[in-house]
Enzyme design. Sequence first.
Site, PDB file in Angstrom:
ATOM      1  N   ALA A  14       0.818  -1.227   0.000  1.00  0.00           N
ATOM      2  CA  ALA A  14       0.000   0.000   0.000  1.00  0.00           C
ATOM      3  C   ALA A  14       0.848   1.271   0.000  1.00  0.00           C
ATOM      4  O   ALA A  14       0.304   2.365   0.070  1.00  0.00           O
ATOM      5  CB  ALA A  14      -0.928  -0.009   1.214  1.00  0.00           C
ATOM      6  N   SER A  15       2.157   1.122  -0.091  1.00  0.00           N
ATOM      7  CA  SER A  15       3.008   2.314   0.055  1.00  0.00           C
ATOM      8  C   SER A  15       3.080   3.156  -1.211  1.00  0.00           C
ATOM      9  O   SER A  15       3.506   4.304  -1.160  1.00  0.00           O
ATOM     10  CB  SER A  15       4.420   1.894   0.489  1.00  0.00           C
ATOM     11  OG  SER A  15       4.998   1.013  -0.454  1.00  0.00           O
ATOM     12  N   ASP A  63       7.030  -7.644   5.691  1.00  0.00           N
ATOM     13  CA  ASP A  63       7.511  -8.306   4.478  1.00  0.00           C
ATOM     14  C   ASP A  63       6.556  -9.475   4.231  1.00  0.00           C
ATOM     15  O   ASP A  63       6.483 -10.395   5.052  1.00  0.00           O
ATOM     16  CB  ASP A  63       8.949  -8.803   4.683  1.00  0.00           C
ATOM     17  CG  ASP A  63       9.543  -9.346   3.389  1.00  0.00           C
ATOM     18  OD1 ASP A  63       8.790  -9.903   2.560  1.00  0.00           O
ATOM     19  OD2 ASP A  63      10.763  -9.221   3.208  1.00  0.00           O
ATOM     20  N   VAL A  64       5.838  -9.442   3.103  1.00  0.00           N
ATOM     21  CA  VAL A  64       4.795 -10.457   2.879  1.00  0.00           C
ATOM     22  C   VAL A  64       5.362 -11.870   2.730  1.00  0.00           C
ATOM     23  O   VAL A  64       4.618 -12.847   2.805  1.00  0.00           O
ATOM     24  CB  VAL A  64       3.902 -10.128   1.646  1.00  0.00           C
ATOM     25  CG1 VAL A  64       3.145  -8.833   1.838  1.00  0.00           C
ATOM     26  CG2 VAL A  64       4.714 -10.117   0.353  1.00  0.00           C
ATOM     27  N   ASN A  90      -1.923  -7.295  -2.851  1.00  0.00           N
ATOM     28  CA  ASN A  90      -1.460  -6.471  -3.967  1.00  0.00           C
ATOM     29  C   ASN A  90       0.063  -6.404  -4.075  1.00  0.00           C
ATOM     30  O   ASN A  90       0.584  -6.200  -5.172  1.00  0.00           O
ATOM     31  CB  ASN A  90      -2.040  -5.051  -3.797  1.00  0.00           C
ATOM     32  CG  ASN A  90      -1.327  -4.041  -4.665  1.00  0.00           C
ATOM     33  OD1 ASN A  90      -1.590  -3.939  -5.857  1.00  0.00           O
ATOM     34  ND2 ASN A  90      -0.392  -3.290  -4.069  1.00  0.00           N
ATOM     35  N   SER A 142      -2.399 -10.297 -13.053  1.00  0.00           N
ATOM     36  CA  SER A 142      -1.892  -9.498 -14.181  1.00  0.00           C
ATOM     37  C   SER A 142      -2.344 -10.176 -15.473  1.00  0.00           C
ATOM     38  O   SER A 142      -2.493 -11.403 -15.516  1.00  0.00           O
ATOM     39  CB  SER A 142      -0.368  -9.468 -14.157  1.00  0.00           C
ATOM     40  OG  SER A 142       0.133  -8.980 -15.386  1.00  0.00           O
ATOM     41  N   TYR A 155       7.350 -14.181 -13.235  1.00  0.00           N
ATOM     42  CA  TYR A 155       6.202 -13.311 -12.924  1.00  0.00           C
ATOM     43  C   TYR A 155       4.893 -13.935 -13.429  1.00  0.00           C
ATOM     44  O   TYR A 155       3.887 -13.970 -12.711  1.00  0.00           O
ATOM     45  CB  TYR A 155       6.448 -11.954 -13.577  1.00  0.00           C
ATOM     46  CG  TYR A 155       5.431 -10.884 -13.260  1.00  0.00           C
ATOM     47  CD1 TYR A 155       5.395 -10.272 -12.011  1.00  0.00           C
ATOM     48  CD2 TYR A 155       4.515 -10.464 -14.235  1.00  0.00           C
ATOM     49  CE1 TYR A 155       4.474  -9.268 -11.734  1.00  0.00           C
ATOM     50  CE2 TYR A 155       3.597  -9.463 -13.969  1.00  0.00           C
ATOM     51  CZ  TYR A 155       3.572  -8.864 -12.713  1.00  0.00           C
ATOM     52  OH  TYR A 155       2.659  -7.874 -12.451  1.00  0.00           O
ATOM     53  N   ALA A 157       4.270 -17.077 -13.898  1.00  0.00           N
ATOM     54  CA  ALA A 157       3.946 -18.233 -13.048  1.00  0.00           C
ATOM     55  C   ALA A 157       3.244 -17.767 -11.778  1.00  0.00           C
ATOM     56  O   ALA A 157       2.236 -18.352 -11.345  1.00  0.00           O
ATOM     57  CB  ALA A 157       5.216 -19.009 -12.696  1.00  0.00           C
ATOM     58  N   LYS A 159       1.555 -14.972 -11.324  1.00  0.00           N
ATOM     59  CA  LYS A 159       0.264 -14.328 -11.586  1.00  0.00           C
ATOM     60  C   LYS A 159      -0.779 -15.329 -12.115  1.00  0.00           C
ATOM     61  O   LYS A 159      -1.983 -15.144 -11.891  1.00  0.00           O
ATOM     62  CB  LYS A 159       0.451 -13.155 -12.559  1.00  0.00           C
ATOM     63  CG  LYS A 159       1.299 -12.021 -11.974  1.00  0.00           C
ATOM     64  CD  LYS A 159       0.691 -11.466 -10.694  1.00  0.00           C
ATOM     65  CE  LYS A 159       1.441 -10.274 -10.133  1.00  0.00           C
ATOM     66  NZ  LYS A 159       0.836  -9.764  -8.894  1.00  0.00           N
ATOM     67  N   ILE A 188      -0.151  -0.517 -16.286  1.00  0.00           N
ATOM     68  CA  ILE A 188      -0.571   0.593 -15.417  1.00  0.00           C
ATOM     69  C   ILE A 188       0.668   1.437 -15.087  1.00  0.00           C
ATOM     70  O   ILE A 188       1.740   0.878 -14.799  1.00  0.00           O
ATOM     71  CB  ILE A 188      -1.206   0.056 -14.107  1.00  0.00           C
ATOM     72  CG1 ILE A 188      -2.323  -0.976 -14.392  1.00  0.00           C
ATOM     73  CG2 ILE A 188      -1.712   1.202 -13.239  1.00  0.00           C
ATOM     74  CD1 ILE A 188      -3.542  -0.463 -15.131  1.00  0.00           C
TER      75      ILE A 188
HETATM   76  P1  NAP Z   1       4.919  -0.886  -7.319  1.00  0.00           P
HETATM   77  O1  NAP Z   1       4.605   0.544  -7.581  1.00  0.00           O
HETATM   78  O2  NAP Z   1       6.298  -1.374  -7.543  1.00  0.00           O
HETATM   79  O3  NAP Z   1       4.478  -1.197  -5.792  1.00  0.00           O
HETATM   80  C1  NAP Z   1       4.696  -2.461  -5.238  1.00  0.00           C
HETATM   81  C2  NAP Z   1       4.236  -2.448  -3.796  1.00  0.00           C
HETATM   82  O4  NAP Z   1       4.499  -3.734  -3.212  1.00  0.00           O
HETATM   83  C3  NAP Z   1       4.978  -1.423  -2.951  1.00  0.00           C
HETATM   84  O5  NAP Z   1       4.091  -0.883  -2.007  1.00  0.00           O
HETATM   85  C4  NAP Z   1       6.032  -2.269  -2.259  1.00  0.00           C
HETATM   86  O6  NAP Z   1       6.437  -1.630  -1.067  1.00  0.00           O
HETATM   87  C5  NAP Z   1       5.275  -3.562  -2.018  1.00  0.00           C
HETATM   88  N1  NAP Z   1       6.110  -4.739  -1.811  1.00  0.00           N
HETATM   89  C6  NAP Z   1       6.992  -5.295  -2.676  1.00  0.00           C
HETATM   90  N2  NAP Z   1       7.578  -6.348  -2.104  1.00  0.00           N
HETATM   91  C7  NAP Z   1       7.051  -6.476  -0.863  1.00  0.00           C
HETATM   92  C8  NAP Z   1       7.274  -7.370   0.209  1.00  0.00           C
HETATM   93  N3  NAP Z   1       8.146  -8.382   0.132  1.00  0.00           N
HETATM   94  N4  NAP Z   1       6.553  -7.209   1.343  1.00  0.00           N
HETATM   95  C9  NAP Z   1       5.661  -6.194   1.450  1.00  0.00           C
HETATM   96  N5  NAP Z   1       5.421  -5.311   0.472  1.00  0.00           N
HETATM   97  C10 NAP Z   1       6.120  -5.452  -0.670  1.00  0.00           C
HETATM   98  O7  NAP Z   1       3.978  -1.844  -8.150  1.00  0.00           O
HETATM   99  P2  NAP Z   1       2.498  -1.664  -8.745  1.00  0.00           P
HETATM  100  O8  NAP Z   1       2.642  -1.417 -10.192  1.00  0.00           O
HETATM  101  O9  NAP Z   1       1.701  -0.749  -7.904  1.00  0.00           O
HETATM  102  O10 NAP Z   1       1.985  -3.169  -8.586  1.00  0.00           O
HETATM  103  C11 NAP Z   1       1.049  -3.582  -7.596  1.00  0.00           C
HETATM  104  C12 NAP Z   1       0.534  -4.966  -7.977  1.00  0.00           C
HETATM  105  O11 NAP Z   1      -0.096  -4.892  -9.259  1.00  0.00           O
HETATM  106  C13 NAP Z   1       1.634  -6.013  -8.107  1.00  0.00           C
HETATM  107  O12 NAP Z   1       1.164  -7.245  -7.621  1.00  0.00           O
HETATM  108  C14 NAP Z   1       1.858  -6.087  -9.599  1.00  0.00           C
HETATM  109  O13 NAP Z   1       2.388  -7.326  -9.998  1.00  0.00           O
HETATM  110  C15 NAP Z   1       0.452  -5.873 -10.110  1.00  0.00           C
HETATM  111  N6  NAP Z   1       0.384  -5.419 -11.500  1.00  0.00           N
HETATM  112  C16 NAP Z   1       0.947  -4.241 -11.873  1.00  0.00           C
HETATM  113  C17 NAP Z   1       0.868  -3.847 -13.217  1.00  0.00           C
HETATM  114  C18 NAP Z   1       1.442  -2.556 -13.714  1.00  0.00           C
HETATM  115  O14 NAP Z   1       1.430  -2.354 -14.939  1.00  0.00           O
HETATM  116  N7  NAP Z   1       1.931  -1.663 -12.877  1.00  0.00           N
HETATM  117  C19 NAP Z   1       0.220  -4.668 -14.131  1.00  0.00           C
HETATM  118  C20 NAP Z   1      -0.337  -5.871 -13.700  1.00  0.00           C
HETATM  119  C21 NAP Z   1      -0.255  -6.229 -12.377  1.00  0.00           C
HETATM  120  P3  NAP Z   1       7.893  -1.791  -0.414  1.00  0.00           P
HETATM  121  O15 NAP Z   1       8.878  -1.836  -1.532  1.00  0.00           O
HETATM  122  O16 NAP Z   1       8.004  -0.592   0.467  1.00  0.00           O
HETATM  123  O17 NAP Z   1       7.832  -3.040   0.376  1.00  0.00           O
END
Ligand code: NAP
Length: 247
Positions: A14-15, A63-64, A90, A142, A155, A157, A159, A188
Amino acid sequence: MFSLEGKVAIVTGASRGIGRAIALAFASQGADVALCARTESALDQVAAEVRELGREALVQVVDVRDAASAEAAIASTVETLGRLDILVNNAGITRDTLLMRMKDDDWEDVLATNLTGPFYFTRAAARIMLKQRGGRVLNISSVVGLMGNVGQANYAASKAGIIGVTKSLARELGPRGVTVNAIAPGFITTDMTSGLKDEHQSRLRDAIPLGAFGEPEDVAAAACFLASDAARYVTGQVIQVDGGMRL
Ligand code: NAP
């Protein structure tokens, strides 16, 4: 119509990006929100934005990939915010590279974060939701989990795996009023996609019927629907939010 008044949600990752947008959208619909990620300063900022919307926010540095931390996050959400109605899995990462260059760590980190993390959180949350005979689990998958993609075997695998989990748990938890759905975003605009080269981005944009990349708020809108009472009869589904990228 998509009111979340009186509900409590927990959102991982959520950050920033999509998770932040979902947390803020939930708060604007009336939910209190527990915010999980590893970076406390960024979570504090989102918490301040949630509070500006008049809702309660709980910051949880988690850490998830760690089962005990997931259990603790769910327990302290219930203790502090009083209940738990909605879980959004997420948090996610990419470690893109071609198969021949993919290291064991690239595979394991992605699976641990994107697939095992949601397992830990859902198991802990389901204990509460089953007892209260209601709840919502939303998994952020995704389109890559549906189509595959060069350089993203790990990735894809994770998703595709979360879609299997979604459908299985929809069957398993449905009889006690818990719905489990997935959202499959396309491209996105977030930190995750900001590193892609311009040339790659323009090729991707050409393959999207709506002709543009999505914004985190587009995903958040679908999440609000699925989390709300309006979606009470929807479970086991994968809702694509991709501008028509995969038809
Ligand atoms: P992002 O901006 O990189 O954000 C990822 C988030 O996950 C951050 O809040 C990060 O915070 C957190 N995170 C990563 N590893 C973590 C861990 N081990 N424990 C706890 N938190 C963790 O990515 P996003 O684009 O918003 O993506 C969010 C979701 O949507 C993901 O599952 C991604 O695969 C999916 N998605 C994104 C897209 C796209 O085009 N952007 C497309 C399809 C699906 P910290 O680093 O502070 O932990």
